[in-house]
Design an enzyme around this catalytic site. Structure first.
Site, PDB file in Angstrom:
ATOM      1  CG  ASP A 166      -0.183  -0.140   2.533  1.00 41.68           C
ATOM      2  OD1 ASP A 166       0.833  -0.862   2.563  1.00 41.68           O
ATOM      3  OD2 ASP A 166      -0.595   0.463   3.535  1.00 41.68           O
ATOM      4  CD  GLU A 167      -0.990   4.815   2.847  1.00 40.33           C
ATOM      5  OE1 GLU A 167      -1.901   5.638   3.016  1.00 40.33           O
ATOM      6  OE2 GLU A 167      -0.212   4.472   3.772  1.00 40.33           O
TER       7      GLU A 167
END
Lengths: 606, 606
Positions: free
Chosen positions: B374-375
């Site tokens: 993620d991210e």
């Protein structure tokens, strides 16, 4: 590699200048960077007399640590007209000294949570120990009879604390309560060494001058929507004293339950408590009040009326209108509704009996009694066969007379009455000017009450209601109501986070004259969805934020500006650790990366 | 008086038809109103063989109750390549029987909180006791090797439970995990009598057919922003098993800390843990996994990468870019940032060593390993001397290769890889179709992932993030930032209350084919402001709401409509009491007036 350099430099600076996290912030505080060690045999005097202290559990920090036998010996048998004369300044100070030292020695606060992992933040034991020599406590005034049950402003809580480079501690205060405040500050100067049984302050020499901004710094706890056992209340008092908060307002009854045992009216709690085990006996009340008084926390009670008292219908149905009427929202803010009949001799007789029983028992350790008065719904009197009206012109004189009569009883018992803001502001009831009015609706309420000449306790729900923002307790059906209710937030959403709480000044927007009437404030713990399981985590450290505003003031005297979150955050992180180590389940406010010597990285802008 | 009559009538009805608060709701449930008593000498058989059970603490409900000596005897010495063969169906069922009966007998659940004060809700002991005679457990299938580490759908968790009027209990299930689910339901049929040592069900005869709607019903716990001691994790597993939840996803590392001890890379936790005491040893990991497997809760781990791994910089700075770069928001979502270099042979060597050590130890009790994803911020690679670009066209092939390589290692260890949604949706990385993708951004994410043909675990942050809504952990200065930050809400405000959580169906808006790819969901416990002090109160009973959606389905088969809050509320109130009595500090969702036989008064519209 370039990017890493700044953080390493930052680390070095932090290690040299630890945060000295006194909470709430003293009015004036200078410190050095010399290490002094605290030994259990430090010589302690109180007005010249040697003070023995005990590290045993009997004087421990927490209610649950209390030795029962010791406690019983401190109990005064329950009698009507019990006098507080047994609480002496010397005993109060003696016990506080023991709690303070036991707290330092027992809490095991090695503050690695406040320093970068692997960093050297502790003094080198091999360099030898310079020991604190003496703790001289000097009380310059004599405690007045009101010292342990003061009206706002009656007791001087100021203190001066110095720790010399030579290891002499001088704590000077006018009152024994000031001594307690100073001892709390003293305890926050110390850490335990990770090597074991060494305790030290790295901040010598220290000079602190301190006094509270507001005389009333409180928490309101609702024990009617959920019951809180005595131990939870005592633990809350402990934490309040660490925060230098001094008023616990017990909203002890409401339409939902009546946990308070009234020997002259035993049926009220027998029918009105949630369960026979969920009651406060007169002994419980006395224990709570005494425990508070010993810690400089005045415990006062509220019987909310004439609304919010429907539960009396279970034992005295003839006195109450609108109990559990459906749908509730026609009759009150929350089920099961219920209000006193406003023009009923039976109500008055009931209250005479109630007050004759209760108030003399409360007066020895309370200066105040709160008669409630919030959210009275005019429609209720439509159901009152003696009134049958919701016309303010009809109801106002009845309410005026009701308040006059009950407040006269409160005063006759030596107590000062308090009410919620609706009594003067919505109902235009006039009251003696010494009556304290608690505001909660925000906006102009504080200003309006001061314009009436009343003293104010502020509990602005937009800032200081700790129950808000965790969702509806009402259930919604799957039809139109579901759509109305979605996403099921409560009326005062969002959660009041500590920074929002910290941003609130109860005197904001007032003239200097008006501000003088603001005695302080209270955070409110309405308990629709709070009980012993989550009490600590919701109250602490958010109440600490209000506690600092009320003790230290919203303005930082060093800058003349509003206190900074950036300055407060590392202090609150450290103070929260102290609370947790002393048995209060205070919630964290930052991830450990931020607490561990990286506050700058967790600021915006960075 | 008129107004009181309806509530009295209501009371009578409720007393006759108690709520039978099975949580999560079974697929099919009929019950009677006959009382049967449970005695400690009930005859219990498992596939015909007599089962002894123990009420001692060794089989108690809670981790903290575990007898150390017993625990050690259950431990398998830590070795690489440890095999789960020691976990037999018989042992698992035997231990579950003991936990179930000990839970009933020890939790002391006299349900006065569920009935009006003073009401008669208990059976009359003077009328004599009809005792349960037998508990016959029949497992119709043989557990496959995957029973204790299943892929989604590999184990049949269904069960049938009947309690006859004559006192014979029949529990039938295909697998031992189904037996565990049935025993949990069985335990929720019982109360303790206030008179003391009598336990009864008022619901006989009972017939329950039950099976889960979704095979993956989980909680994600972040142990990097705050560390959670093993006991907190075991207690969470206990509560999950009561909720029939079956996946604990441990987000064990992040840029903030690395608590996981890797014997082949000891420096990573030595430098990366918050404190030497805040680590998970291989023995801890095995204990957590085994404890979960014994309770039908598969524990799987996530090492988030190539972002969210800055902490590795403390031991291997040459592998990481952008660690603790300032201001953080140029480089990542949260300090201290840090990502793997995407085109670096050192990173690959590090991961080979890491996975060679870790994965063989996890595989005996996990079917999955989560590689995060993620991210990831493209800017990070601007600082990578081997890349110097934030161009997706440059980065995507590098990330594709990175994922391909690491997932091949995961598969080689016998595990199925999982990633966060950004890997396929934002980066267009292609992966084998059996790779499970966890969504969190809501909106169309689930649909898009299914359109790619991947299986989905949904953790929509608008509904299922349990950390949200309690305020900013960032500190704001007193200038312009203060204005921007005010009122200091966090990015995913408000708090996701249980009703909002309950309203979410991970398959909403999907075609039938797409819905088949949704394995289930997880509530997420990101721990910026959560640590052991407030874990329980924030997770429970909110996770229970998701637990029921995932086990029972959002649709109530009895009505064909969405499940009703009104039906669920009293059940959740009762189940919450059971959790509290078994040592989990679950928060209350209503005031006691509502729980005490007055649900109707606390509904809208009333």
């Amino acid at each position: 590699m370039l990017s890493l350099l700044p953080s390493f430099l930052c680390l070095a600076v932090i290690a040299l200048h630890p945060v000295a996290a006194i909470w709430p912030a003293p009015q004036s505080f200078t410190k050095g960077s010399q290490v002094l060690y605290l030994h259990q045999n430090i010589r302690i005097t109180y007005n010249g007399a040697f003070v023995r202290w005990s590290s045993s559990r009997e004087h421990g920090c927490l209610a649950e640590d209390l030795d029962t036998e010791y406690w019983m010996s401190q109990q005064v048998p329950y009698t009507y007209g019990y006098s507080p004369s047994s609480l002496t300044s010397k005993e109060v100070v003696q016990a506080a000294v023991s709690r303070t030292l036991a707290g330092i020695f027992n809490s095991k606060f090695v503050p690695w949570q406040m320093h970068k992992p692997g960093s050297k933040f502790e003094p080198d034991l091999a360099q030898g120990q310079k020991w604190l020599q003496t703790l001289q406590i000097v009380q310059t005034g004599e405690d007045q009879p009101s010292a342990f049950k003061p009206l706002a402003g009656e007791v001087d809580e100021s203190y001066n604390l110095t720790v010399s480079a030579e290891g002499d501690v001088q704590l000077t205060a006018v009152s024994s309560i000031g001594v307690l405040r100073g001892l709390e500050t003293f305890s926050q100067l110390f850490y335990q060494h990770s090597a074991g049984t060494f305790w030290y302050t790295p901040y010598a020499p220290v000079a602190i001058q301190d006094a509270p901004k507001f005389p009333h710094r409180g928490i309101m706890l609702d024990t009617a929507r959920h019951f809180f056992p005595v131990d939870d209340i005592l633990r809350t008092i402990d934490a309040m004293s660490w925060n230098k908060m001094n008023r616990l307002h017990v909203h002890v009854t409401d339409s939902q339950s009546w946990p308070l045992v009234i020997p002259a009216l035993p049926e009220v709690s027998e029918k009105g408590a949630h369960h026979p085990s969920l009651t406060y006996s007169p002994q419980d009340v006395q224990r709570i009040q005494t425990y508070g008084a010993q810690r400089g926390v005045e415990v006062y009670f509220e019987i909310d009326m004439p609304g919010h008292i429907g539960v009396v219908s279970l034992s005295h149905p003839e006195l109450i209108v609108a109990y559990n009427e459906q749908p509730y929202y026609w009759w009150c803010a929350q089920p099961p509704c219920g209000a006193f009949k406003l023009n009923n001799t039976g109500v008055d007789a009931f209250l005479k009996t109630l007050f004759d029983d209760l108030l003399p028992r409360l007066a020895p350790y309370s200066a105040y009694f709160h008669t409630g008065g919030d959210e009275l719904n005019k429609n209720d009197s439509m159901l009152d066969e003696g009134i049958r009206s919701n016309d303010s012109a009809v109801l106002q004189p009845l309410l005026q007379k009701f308040i006059d009569t009950q407040h006269a009883r409160v005063r006759a018992a030596g107590l000062t009455p308090m009410t919620w803001e609706e009594i003067p502001l919505d109902w235009n009831v006039t009251m003696d000017k010494d009556t304290v009015v608690q505001t909660w609706l925000g906006g102009e309420s504080v200003k309006k009450v001061t314009e009436l000449g009343h003293k104010v306790i502020d509990s602005n729900y937009n800032f200081w209601y700790l129950d808000c923002g965790r969702g509806q307790w009402l259930s919604f059906d799957n039809g139109a109501a579901y759509v109305i209710g979605y996403p099921f937030n409560d009326w005062c959403n969002p959660v009041k986070n500590w920074k929002l709480i910290y941003s609130h000044d109860p005197t904001a927007g007032l003239t200097e004259e008006q501000a003088k009437l603001v005695l302080g404030g209270e955070v409110a713990v309405w308990s629709e969805t709070i009980d012993p399981a989550n009490l600590d985590t919701l109250v602490w450290p958010r109440a600490s934020a209000a506690g600092e505003v009320l003790w230290s003031g919203r303005i930082d005297p060093a800058t003349g500006q509003n206190r900074s979150q950036m300055e407060a955050t590392p202090r609150l992180n450290e103070f929260r650790e102290r609370m947790v180590l002393n048995g209060v389940r205070a919630s964290p406010i930052q991830m450990m990366f931020c607490t561990q010597g990286s506050p700058k990285e967790c600021e915006y802008p960075a």
